[in-house]
Design an enzyme around this catalytic site. Structure first.
Site, PDB file in Angstrom:
ATOM      1  N   SER A 145      -9.757   1.431   3.008  1.00  0.00           N
ATOM      2  CA  SER A 145      -8.844   2.403   2.090  1.00  0.00           C
ATOM      3  C   SER A 145      -7.773   1.533   1.300  1.00  0.00           C
ATOM      4  O   SER A 145      -7.295   2.115   0.367  1.00  0.00           O
ATOM      5  CB  SER A 145      -8.031   3.326   2.907  1.00  0.00           C
ATOM      6  OG  SER A 145      -7.274   2.812   3.713  1.00  0.00           O
TER       7      SER A 145
ATOM      8  N   SER B  15     -10.113  -0.949   6.940  1.00  0.00           N
ATOM      9  CA  SER B  15      -9.489  -0.583   5.777  1.00  0.00           C
ATOM     10  C   SER B  15      -8.970  -2.016   5.120  1.00  0.00           C
ATOM     11  O   SER B  15      -8.231  -2.247   3.921  1.00  0.00           O
ATOM     12  CB  SER B  15      -8.544   0.397   5.750  1.00  0.00           C
ATOM     13  OG  SER B  15      -9.179   1.544   5.915  1.00  0.00           O
TER      14      SER B  15
ATOM     15  N   LYS C  17       0.935  -1.040   0.162  1.00  0.00           N
ATOM     16  CA  LYS C  17      -0.214  -0.028   0.099  1.00  0.00           C
ATOM     17  C   LYS C  17       0.912   1.180  -0.024  1.00  0.00           C
ATOM     18  O   LYS C  17       1.857   1.230   0.685  1.00  0.00           O
ATOM     19  CB  LYS C  17      -0.979  -0.082   1.114  1.00  0.00           C
ATOM     20  CG  LYS C  17      -2.065   1.109   1.455  1.00  0.00           C
ATOM     21  CD  LYS C  17      -2.824   0.781   2.533  1.00  0.00           C
ATOM     22  CE  LYS C  17      -3.982   1.784   2.585  1.00  0.00           C
ATOM     23  NZ  LYS C  17      -4.739   1.607   3.821  1.00  0.00           N
TER      24      LYS C  17
HETATM   25  N1  GLN Z   1     -13.202   3.745   6.353  1.00  0.00           N
HETATM   26  C1  GLN Z   1     -12.595   4.098   7.725  1.00  0.00           C
HETATM   27  C2  GLN Z   1     -12.262   5.570   7.664  1.00  0.00           C
HETATM   28  O1  GLN Z   1     -12.466   6.235   6.740  1.00  0.00           O
HETATM   29  C3  GLN Z   1     -11.472   3.291   7.908  1.00  0.00           C
HETATM   30  C4  GLN Z   1     -10.028   3.765   7.474  1.00  0.00           C
HETATM   31  C5  GLN Z   1      -9.154   2.652   7.736  1.00  0.00           C
HETATM   32  O2  GLN Z   1      -9.162   1.686   8.324  1.00  0.00           O
HETATM   33  N2  GLN Z   1      -7.828   3.317   7.091  1.00  0.00           N
HETATM   34  O3  GLN Z   1     -11.711   5.948   8.591  1.00  0.00           O
END
Ligand code: GLN
Length: 451
Positions: free
Chosen positions: A132, A156, A57
């Protein structure tokens, strides 16, 4: 098989499907082939991942590669060192194939918030891969790379794993080093793993885990071998299902699928009980207060002086900060910074931030209590399968609600894995298996048994 052939065939696959999937932000073609040849010629020693390509990532530093966090702010930045997880992969012989798309600074659930491009779900190109870590999940799902790393602050890794039909693991808070990983919410962030099946997931996680002197938040524990005990019998395991995870918003097919899984688990000899997790409703609110507060503080380092973007024509220092940040950050990142700054400001701190910390404590206690009597808790990973690109970009709450089953796990700091489990109209669904602190082995056992 020669590593050069393995790497070569994945690079070819990338060339074929990348125009449709758009999972990668950077592919390290020449260097990957060179490393593969070195391994084949034994100029480089290999461990358990010898010659195997891994995708990373774009918020985890790999020396010599970009680390943009999918933000315009970091365009052109090249990481001068390896994150500890990358060092460990390299020590085990892995070949870092490239950097994967994500929501900007890991804020989002669809990878639509990337400043560069939208990644598509390999199961249906009109749908999101989740986020994400959407690029990491899509790349493995589309067979562009066999293994990848993501980060999981509120879901995410598990949510995109579920949307893309592959397994994904968020380990216990502190089991994996975050040295070299761009921070979002420091009390919640964990590096997580994606693979094509649970065995590979166990191998990859074993490679990167364990105490790190460079990250004082890592647990002082020996690296656990998650691979050897994978096929243990799950007879007699006590598994809980939280009624509070089955409420409004859960897709009917996903509910049916969970009920089918109960039968599968019973056939394997597990005992299933329905339980209450009454504070579930509060976890999303606590999460968005805590994670945004921490993000507003972590992202203060992006000031136009130290890293990445520097605005031109600034009148003075303050103006330079303002202009660089206004131009460099996307809308979602700005929203989180504003929310985070607000809940930390004098007068609101007690009403929001310190209250959220109290709620977190209560949620942690609630989970602790359940794990006194149960080996695992299962739930759907997400309320619905992958949604259409564009469907949730206007409605922020709809986007945030996607994380309702994954967020409590980060708040509690426990490990959880999502594995593919059934389909709705051809779209994959995920089953989430949560375990007690440090019990990655236990949840992977169950995952392996039902996979
Ligand atoms: N979707 C969640 C957020 O927007 C989790 C994001 C993540 O785990 N990095 O914060």
């Amino acid at each position: 098989v020669k590593s050069e052939e393995i790497v070569g065939s994945f690079l070819q696959r990338i060339e074929e499907v990348e125009p449709k999937v758009d999972a990668f932000l950077y592919v390290n073609k020449e260097e990957s082939l060179k490393r593969a040849r070195e391994i084949d010629e034994k100029k480089r020693s290999g461990g358990m991942l010898s010659g195997i390509p891994v995708g990373i990532k774009d918020n985890i530093s790999v020396r010599g590669m970009q680390n943009t966090c999918a933000s315009k702010f970091m365009e052109g930045y090249i990481a001068p060192y390896d994150a500890t997880v990358v060092t460990r992969l390299k020590e085990d012989g892995a070949i870092i194939l490239g950097k994967l798309n994500m929501d900007e600074f890991a804020m989002g659930s669809s990878t639509e918030h990337s400043a560069y491009k939208i990644t598509r779900n390999p199961h249906d190109l009109d749908r999101v891969p989740g986020g994400s870590s959407g690029g990491s999940a899509a790349a493995v799902s589309a067979l562009e790379v066999p293994l990848s790393l993501g980060t999981d602050t509120g879901g995410s890794v598990r949510q995109p794993a579920a949307f893309c039909g592959i397994p994904g693991l968020k380990p216990t808070y502190g089991n994996i080093s975050r040295y070299g990983v761009t921070a979002f919410g420091s009390t919640l962030d964990q590096v997580g793993t994606f693979a094509g099946d649970v065995r590979d997931l166990a191998l990859l996680t074993t490679s990167i885990s364990g105490h790190d002197e460079m990250d004082m938040t890592t647990n002082k524990r020996e690296k656990a071998d998650l691979f050897t005990g994978l096929n243990k019998d799950i007879r007699g395991k006590k598994i809980a299902i939280a009624k509070d995870f089955l409420g409004e918003g859960l897709n009917e097919d996903a509910r049916k699928n969970l009920m089918d899984m109960i039968e599968v688990l019973k056939d394997l000899g597990a005992e299933i009980d329905f339980i209450d997790l009454k504070l579930t409703d509060y976890s999303l609110a606590a999460y968005y207060i805590i994670s945004s507060a921490e993000a507003s503080s972590n992202l203060a380092r992006f000031d136009g002086i130290r890293y990445g973007k520097r605005a031109e024509d600034a009148a003075d220092l303050l103006d330079l900060y303002k202009k660089s940040r206004s131009e460099g950050f996307g809308a979602e990142v700005k929203r989180r910074i504003m929310l985070g700054t607000y809940v930390l400001s004098a007068g609101y701190y007690d009403a929001y931030y310190s209250k959220a910390l109290k709620v977190r404590k209560l949620i942690q206690e609630e989970y602790k209590e359940i794990f006194r009597s149960y080996d695992a808790i299962i739930s759907p990973t997400t309320p619905t399968p992958a949604f259409k690109i564009g469907d949730n970009t206007e409605d922020i709450m709809a986007m945030y609600l996607n994380d309702i089953y994954t967020v409590p796990v980060n708040i509690a700091g426990i490990p959880a894995v999502s594995i593919p489990s059934g389909k709705v109209n051809g779209l994959p669904l995920g089953l989430q298996i949560m375990g007690n602190h440090f019990d990655e082995q236990g949840i992977l056992n169950i995952a392996y048994a039902v996979e």
